[in-house]
Motif scaffolding. Structure first.
Motif, PDB file in Angstrom:
ATOM      1  N   ASP A  98      12.872   4.396  -2.363  1.00 31.96           N
ATOM      2  CA  ASP A  98      11.749   3.772  -1.660  1.00 31.96           C
ATOM      3  C   ASP A  98      10.726   4.787  -1.175  1.00 31.96           C
ATOM      4  O   ASP A  98       9.739   4.420  -0.538  1.00 31.96           O
ATOM      5  CB  ASP A  98      12.262   2.962  -0.476  1.00 31.96           C
ATOM      6  CG  ASP A  98      13.016   3.816   0.542  1.00 31.96           C
ATOM      7  OD1 ASP A  98      13.427   4.947   0.186  1.00 31.96           O
ATOM      8  OD2 ASP A  98      13.197   3.347   1.684  1.00 31.96           O
ATOM      9  N   LYS A  99      10.927   6.071  -1.489  1.00 30.59           N
ATOM     10  CA  LYS A  99       9.993   7.115  -1.084  1.00 30.59           C
ATOM     11  C   LYS A  99       8.883   7.261  -2.111  1.00 30.59           C
ATOM     12  O   LYS A  99       9.104   7.114  -3.314  1.00 30.59           O
ATOM     13  CB  LYS A  99      10.714   8.455  -0.931  1.00 30.59           C
ATOM     14  CG  LYS A  99      11.870   8.458   0.053  1.00 30.59           C
ATOM     15  CD  LYS A  99      11.383   8.316   1.479  1.00 30.59           C
ATOM     16  CE  LYS A  99      12.551   8.450   2.469  1.00 30.59           C
ATOM     17  NZ  LYS A  99      12.104   8.283   3.869  1.00 30.59           N
ATOM     18  N   ARG A 100       7.684   7.609  -1.635  1.00 33.16           N
ATOM     19  CA  ARG A 100       6.574   7.904  -2.530  1.00 33.16           C
ATOM     20  C   ARG A 100       6.551   9.394  -2.851  1.00 33.16           C
ATOM     21  O   ARG A 100       7.136  10.197  -2.112  1.00 33.16           O
ATOM     22  CB  ARG A 100       5.258   7.424  -1.918  1.00 33.16           C
ATOM     23  CG  ARG A 100       5.120   5.904  -1.972  1.00 33.16           C
ATOM     24  CD  ARG A 100       3.800   5.416  -1.402  1.00 33.16           C
ATOM     25  NE  ARG A 100       3.613   3.999  -1.755  1.00 33.16           N
ATOM     26  CZ  ARG A 100       4.192   2.987  -1.140  1.00 33.16           C
ATOM     27  NH1 ARG A 100       5.025   3.229  -0.146  1.00 33.16           N
ATOM     28  NH2 ARG A 100       3.977   1.738  -1.524  1.00 33.16           N
ATOM     29  N   PRO A 101       5.888   9.790  -3.938  1.00 37.49           N
ATOM     30  CA  PRO A 101       5.935  11.188  -4.374  1.00 37.49           C
ATOM     31  C   PRO A 101       5.594  12.213  -3.291  1.00 37.49           C
ATOM     32  O   PRO A 101       6.222  13.277  -3.229  1.00 37.49           O
ATOM     33  CB  PRO A 101       4.924  11.219  -5.526  1.00 37.49           C
ATOM     34  CG  PRO A 101       5.004   9.841  -6.111  1.00 37.49           C
ATOM     35  CD  PRO A 101       5.187   8.938  -4.936  1.00 37.49           C
ATOM     36  N   HIS A 102       4.613  11.924  -2.437  1.00 30.68           N
ATOM     37  CA  HIS A 102       4.216  12.913  -1.430  1.00 30.68           C
ATOM     38  C   HIS A 102       5.306  13.127  -0.378  1.00 30.68           C
ATOM     39  O   HIS A 102       5.255  14.116   0.370  1.00 30.68           O
ATOM     40  CB  HIS A 102       2.903  12.491  -0.753  1.00 30.68           C
ATOM     41  CG  HIS A 102       3.045  11.352   0.224  1.00 30.68           C
ATOM     42  ND1 HIS A 102       3.008  10.030  -0.176  1.00 30.68           N
ATOM     43  CD2 HIS A 102       3.236  11.341   1.569  1.00 30.68           C
ATOM     44  CE1 HIS A 102       3.153   9.246   0.878  1.00 30.68           C
ATOM     45  NE2 HIS A 102       3.302  10.014   1.948  1.00 30.68           N
ATOM     46  N   GLU A 103       6.281  12.239  -0.334  1.00 27.79           N
ATOM     47  CA  GLU A 103       7.390  12.375   0.614  1.00 27.79           C
ATOM     48  C   GLU A 103       8.559  13.158   0.013  1.00 27.79           C
ATOM     49  O   GLU A 103       9.566  13.358   0.695  1.00 27.79           O
ATOM     50  CB  GLU A 103       7.872  10.986   1.045  1.00 27.79           C
ATOM     51  CG  GLU A 103       6.808  10.143   1.736  1.00 27.79           C
ATOM     52  CD  GLU A 103       7.305   8.752   2.086  1.00 27.79           C
ATOM     53  OE1 GLU A 103       7.682   8.547   3.267  1.00 27.79           O
ATOM     54  OE2 GLU A 103       7.322   7.886   1.194  1.00 27.79           O
TER      55      GLU A 103
END
Length: 267
Positions: free
Chosen positions: A141-146
């Motif tokens: 559920d994380k986006r790439p910047h995370e």
């Protein structure tokens, strides 16, 4: 059907064939441009890759390694020669993860399955499996910047495998093309991901063609190391890694690479 290519007529992309190899290149030539400004990037490349084999393409910058991958991926067309593939959709992984920044890790992996028309429940189940395979089951559920750089490359690897599955009717992936995917990472992260890649390769049975200019990386990862000459690219030597002392083979390949570079500089 084998794609046979002449030097003058418009060539065609690689086509799938029923052979004992995943990749077959015979006499492949690639020329960029025309007339006096033409540049010969590849000249008579012969290369075969067996199902499940891990092959590293090694050479100095500009020797045509990436051009070989582009031809195998169907992103470019050879000027002459024959290319045979036993898969209709090789997966490709580049130096940059190139994830969609607005999508979560899971959605990035799921995207090629969605584009291929895989039903939602099936593609989400496959996405969970692939994220678990690259040890990222908890960050879907994380986006790439995370994510860290290494984690983004793991997501890219899972997406590449999903892409190949989508192109082969959901069957096990058969060919993964990798263009220096770890070169932008720090040494520790690169070492960890090399180990992870070997684990994934052993788990999936995917044939891998891995481009690198790092001799140590090539010897560590590959079952076979193929050295290309400087422009125009030709296969000058191959080594089978199994059964060899890694440090001694690294020294041998390094010495041969230096010879190739020196002979090109003196020409």
């Amino acid at each position: 059907m084998t794609a046979t290519l002449a030097a003058t007529p418009a060539p065609v992309p690689p086509t799938a064939t029923a052979t004992g190899t995943v990749v077959g290149m015979r006499g492949v030539r690639k020329v960029f441009g025309h007339g006096p400004n033409a540049v010969v990037a590849l000249d008579g490349i012969d290369l075969s890759v067996a199902p499940g084999e891990f092959v590293c393409l090694l050479g100095a910058s500009g020797c045509g390694k990436t051009t070989v991958l582009n031809l195998l991926a169907g992103l470019d067309r050879p000027s002459a020669g024959e290319i045979e593939l036993t898969t209709t959709r090789p997966a490709v992984m580049f130096q940059e993860a190139a994830l969609m920044p607005w999508l979560t890790a899971a959605r990035n992996v799921e995207l090629p399955l969605r584009l291929a028309g895989v039903k939602r429940d099936a593609r989400r189940a496959r996405t969970r499996e692939l994220l678990e395979l690259v040890r990222l089951g908890e960050v879907g559920d994380k986006r790439p910047h995370e994510l860290s750089g290494g984690m983004r490359q793991r997501v890219a690897l899972a997406r590449a495998l999903a892409s190949t599955l989508a192109g082969n009717g959901g069957e096990a992936s058969s060919l993964l093309l990798m263009d220096e995917p770890f070169s932008a990472l720090d040494a520790i992260t690169r070492d960890v991901l090399q180990g992870e890649l070997l684990r994934v390769w052993e788990t999936t049975g995917t044939a891998v063609v891995f481009v690198t200019h790092d001799v140590r990386e090539a010897v560590r990862l590959g079952q076979r190391v193929v050295l290309l000459s400087s422009k125009p690219g030709r296969v000058v030597q191959e080594w089978t890694v199994d059964g060899h002392d890694e440090a001694a083979l690294t020294d041998e390949v390094n010495a041969r690479l230096r010879e190739v570079i020196s002979s090109h500089a003196a020409a």
